[in-house]
Motif scaffolding. Structure first.
Motif, PDB file in Angstrom:
ATOM      1  N   GLU A 189      49.579  42.676  34.378  1.00 37.19           N
ATOM      2  CA  GLU A 189      49.619  43.177  35.760  1.00 37.19           C
ATOM      3  C   GLU A 189      48.298  43.876  36.111  1.00 37.19           C
ATOM      4  O   GLU A 189      47.726  43.646  37.183  1.00 37.19           O
ATOM      5  CB  GLU A 189      50.800  44.157  35.896  1.00 37.19           C
ATOM      6  N   SER A 190      47.811  44.697  35.178  1.00 40.93           N
ATOM      7  CA  SER A 190      46.532  45.390  35.394  1.00 40.93           C
ATOM      8  C   SER A 190      45.394  44.382  35.531  1.00 40.93           C
ATOM      9  O   SER A 190      44.531  44.518  36.386  1.00 40.93           O
ATOM     10  CB  SER A 190      46.232  46.324  34.219  1.00 40.93           C
ATOM     11  N   HIS A 191      45.418  43.376  34.672  1.00 41.03           N
ATOM     12  CA  HIS A 191      44.378  42.344  34.695  1.00 41.03           C
ATOM     13  C   HIS A 191      44.405  41.579  36.015  1.00 41.03           C
ATOM     14  O   HIS A 191      43.378  41.294  36.611  1.00 41.03           O
ATOM     15  CB  HIS A 191      44.584  41.398  33.508  1.00 41.03           C
ATOM     16  N   ARG A 192      45.636  41.269  36.452  1.00 42.57           N
ATOM     17  CA  ARG A 192      45.812  40.501  37.692  1.00 42.57           C
ATOM     18  C   ARG A 192      45.320  41.291  38.901  1.00 42.57           C
ATOM     19  O   ARG A 192      44.790  40.723  39.855  1.00 42.57           O
ATOM     20  CB  ARG A 192      47.301  40.150  37.855  1.00 42.57           C
ATOM     21  N   LEU A 193      45.515  42.613  38.838  1.00 42.30           N
ATOM     22  CA  LEU A 193      45.142  43.453  39.981  1.00 42.30           C
ATOM     23  C   LEU A 193      43.765  44.090  39.812  1.00 42.30           C
ATOM     24  O   LEU A 193      43.436  45.052  40.488  1.00 42.30           O
ATOM     25  CB  LEU A 193      46.211  44.532  40.201  1.00 42.30           C
ATOM     26  N   THR A 194      42.997  43.570  38.865  1.00 42.91           N
ATOM     27  CA  THR A 194      41.595  43.998  38.746  1.00 42.91           C
ATOM     28  C   THR A 194      40.743  42.946  39.455  1.00 42.91           C
ATOM     29  O   THR A 194      40.704  41.790  39.052  1.00 42.91           O
ATOM     30  CB  THR A 194      41.186  44.119  37.259  1.00 42.91           C
ATOM     31  N   ILE A 195      40.112  43.383  40.547  1.00 45.68           N
ATOM     32  CA  ILE A 195      39.372  42.421  41.381  1.00 45.68           C
ATOM     33  C   ILE A 195      37.881  42.490  41.050  1.00 45.68           C
ATOM     34  O   ILE A 195      37.312  43.561  41.002  1.00 45.68           O
ATOM     35  CB  ILE A 195      39.587  42.729  42.885  1.00 45.68           C
ATOM     36  N   ASN A 237      42.601  37.733  46.600  1.00 48.96           N
ATOM     37  CA  ASN A 237      42.130  38.917  45.875  1.00 48.96           C
ATOM     38  C   ASN A 237      41.503  39.947  46.813  1.00 48.96           C
ATOM     39  O   ASN A 237      41.700  41.147  46.622  1.00 48.96           O
ATOM     40  CB  ASN A 237      41.120  38.498  44.800  1.00 48.96           C
ATOM     41  N   ILE A 241      44.262  41.809  48.415  1.00 50.86           N
ATOM     42  CA  ILE A 241      44.825  42.833  47.505  1.00 50.86           C
ATOM     43  C   ILE A 241      43.954  44.099  47.569  1.00 50.86           C
ATOM     44  O   ILE A 241      44.449  45.224  47.661  1.00 50.86           O
ATOM     45  CB  ILE A 241      44.899  42.279  46.060  1.00 50.86           C
ATOM     46  N   LEU A 242      42.634  43.870  47.579  1.00 50.03           N
ATOM     47  CA  LEU A 242      41.679  44.972  47.615  1.00 50.03           C
ATOM     48  C   LEU A 242      41.791  45.743  48.938  1.00 50.03           C
ATOM     49  O   LEU A 242      41.830  46.970  48.959  1.00 50.03           O
ATOM     50  CB  LEU A 242      40.270  44.372  47.469  1.00 50.03           C
ATOM     51  N   LYS A 272      46.114  47.553  46.992  1.00 50.95           N
ATOM     52  CA  LYS A 272      47.056  47.220  45.925  1.00 50.95           C
ATOM     53  C   LYS A 272      46.345  47.013  44.578  1.00 50.95           C
ATOM     54  O   LYS A 272      47.005  46.898  43.549  1.00 50.95           O
ATOM     55  CB  LYS A 272      47.826  45.928  46.273  1.00 50.95           C
ATOM     56  N   ALA A 273      45.014  46.951  44.619  1.00 49.40           N
ATOM     57  CA  ALA A 273      44.269  46.701  43.372  1.00 49.40           C
ATOM     58  C   ALA A 273      44.351  47.907  42.441  1.00 49.40           C
ATOM     59  O   ALA A 273      44.438  49.051  42.899  1.00 49.40           O
ATOM     60  CB  ALA A 273      42.821  46.391  43.706  1.00 49.40           C
ATOM     61  N   LYS A 274      44.366  47.621  41.123  1.00 49.25           N
ATOM     62  CA  LYS A 274      44.427  48.709  40.145  1.00 49.25           C
ATOM     63  C   LYS A 274      43.034  49.090  39.676  1.00 49.25           C
ATOM     64  O   LYS A 274      42.814  50.203  39.203  1.00 49.25           O
ATOM     65  CB  LYS A 274      45.291  48.280  38.952  1.00 49.25           C
ATOM     66  N   ALA A 275      42.099  48.125  39.727  1.00 48.60           N
ATOM     67  CA  ALA A 275      40.726  48.393  39.294  1.00 48.60           C
ATOM     68  C   ALA A 275      39.781  47.432  39.991  1.00 48.60           C
ATOM     69  O   ALA A 275      40.201  46.418  40.556  1.00 48.60           O
ATOM     70  CB  ALA A 275      40.620  48.223  37.784  1.00 48.60           C
ATOM     71  N   MET A 276      38.484  47.775  39.954  1.00 47.42           N
ATOM     72  CA  MET A 276      37.489  46.931  40.609  1.00 47.42           C
ATOM     73  C   MET A 276      36.303  46.753  39.664  1.00 47.42           C
ATOM     74  O   MET A 276      35.797  47.734  39.106  1.00 47.42           O
ATOM     75  CB  MET A 276      37.036  47.639  41.895  1.00 47.42           C
ATOM     76  N   ARG A 277      35.877  45.521  39.469  1.00 49.86           N
ATOM     77  CA  ARG A 277      34.742  45.263  38.572  1.00 49.86           C
ATOM     78  C   ARG A 277      33.441  45.682  39.253  1.00 49.86           C
ATOM     79  O   ARG A 277      33.328  45.601  40.482  1.00 49.86           O
ATOM     80  CB  ARG A 277      34.683  43.779  38.219  1.00 49.86           C
ATOM     81  N   THR A 304      32.041  42.876  41.296  1.00 54.79           N
ATOM     82  CA  THR A 304      32.691  42.713  42.603  1.00 54.79           C
ATOM     83  C   THR A 304      32.116  43.728  43.595  1.00 54.79           C
ATOM     84  O   THR A 304      31.803  43.375  44.745  1.00 54.79           O
ATOM     85  CB  THR A 304      34.218  42.920  42.476  1.00 54.79           C
TER      86      THR A 304
END
Lengths: 215, 71
Positions: free
Chosen positions: A209-215, B33, B36-37, B41-46, B49
């Motif tokens: 889930e964390s991986h999927r929501l890491t953009i 994606n 989501i951002l 709803k995103a948990k992290a951002m590279r 990105t």
């Protein structure tokens, strides 16, 4: 990659479970109806009425007492044999039959619930969603139910067996039938393994889930 | 109320008169994606990105990300 080629084994198992689910559902409905029909048959023909049931029971046979008047048993130091298992009886007792139907129906409902959980897991696997938090919850439920049933089922068999055996008076010298109690260690172990597996899957699903929501 | 990072993509897109689809094409991130951002709803951002979006919108990381209170 399409879903069809993603998980062909999961799709095949899901199809089998689909068929089993339909058969199990029909059986669950049919059992009480069949019991009702047989009960009606009992009231119309009490003398010749009989139904095959099975009862988990332990038996003790005193060979000398059982075969009194014939040659003594040879090859055994103690002429007594005992064991436990499912005994098939063509019963003429309505209450024994009802107890059997009730036990079967309870086992059937629990089994059906476990089947639904398993089917839901395979449905999501076939859709390519292996690491799903819902799957973890389903597997955990499966584990709890497996343990619960492994603990309740022997009690049910024991007390049910007691009620059924009370209906019979076999009048056979040397043979004693009594209700048997046997814990299913394998089912408890499988249940525990499922709960542990659900914990691992839960962790994997969270990472996914964390991986999927890491953009 | 918990403190969280908010993504100000909406405001920047309006200021730049750019659609989400255009941004998606410019940075090479799928529309799903980016959505989501944008919705937070995103948990992290590279970092990659963040750099790509900053380049496309000609802004600093601080313009995109902001600390805020979560309901």
């Amino acid at each position: 990659m399409s879903t069809q080629t993603k998980n062909p084994l999961a799709r095949a198992v899901k199809r089998i479970l689909d068929v089993v689910r339909v058969i199990a559902f029909i059986s669950l409905i049919a059992w009480p109806l069949l019991a009702l029909v047989l009960t009606i048959g009992h009231s119309s023909n009490t003398e010749r009425w009989g139904v095959d049931i099975s009862v988990f029971s332990s038996f003790n046979i005193d060979l000398d007492e059982f075969a009194e008047g014939t040659e003594r048993s040879t090859g055994v130091r103690d002429p007594k044999i005992h064991g436990k298992g499912f005994l098939n009886v063509d019963t003429s007792s309505l209450s024994a039959f009802y107890t059997f139907v009730l036990m079967m129906e309870m086992g059937g409902i629990v089994g059906f619930y476990m089947l639904l959980q398993l089917r839901a897991v395979f449905t999501s696997l076939a859709a390519g969603e292996s690491f799903d938090l819902k799957n973890s919850a389903r597997i955990r439920k499966f584990g709890y139910v497996a343990i619960g049933w492994a603990l309740i089922s022997p009690l049910l068999q024991y007390f049910g067996g007691q009620m059924i055996l009370r209906e019979y008076s076999l009048n056979l010298p040397g043979i004693v039938l009594s209700p048997a109690f046997e814990l299913n260690g394998g089912a408890i172990f499988i249940g525990l393994a499922m709960i542990v597996l659900s914990g691992v899957l839960n962790e994997a699903a969270s990472i996914n889930e964390s991986h999927r929501l890491t953009i | 109320m918990a403190t969280s990072v908010k993504v100000n993509l909406d405001l920047l897109l309006v200021q730049r008169k750019m659609s989400l689809t255009e941004l998606s094409e410019a940075v090479g991130i799928t529309l799903a994606n980016l959505s989501i951002l944008k919705r937070g709803k995103a948990k992290a951002m590279r970092f990659s990105t963040l750099v790509a979006i900053c380049e496309a919108l000609e802004c600093e990381p601080g313009d995109i990300l902001q600390l805020g209170q979560e309901d």
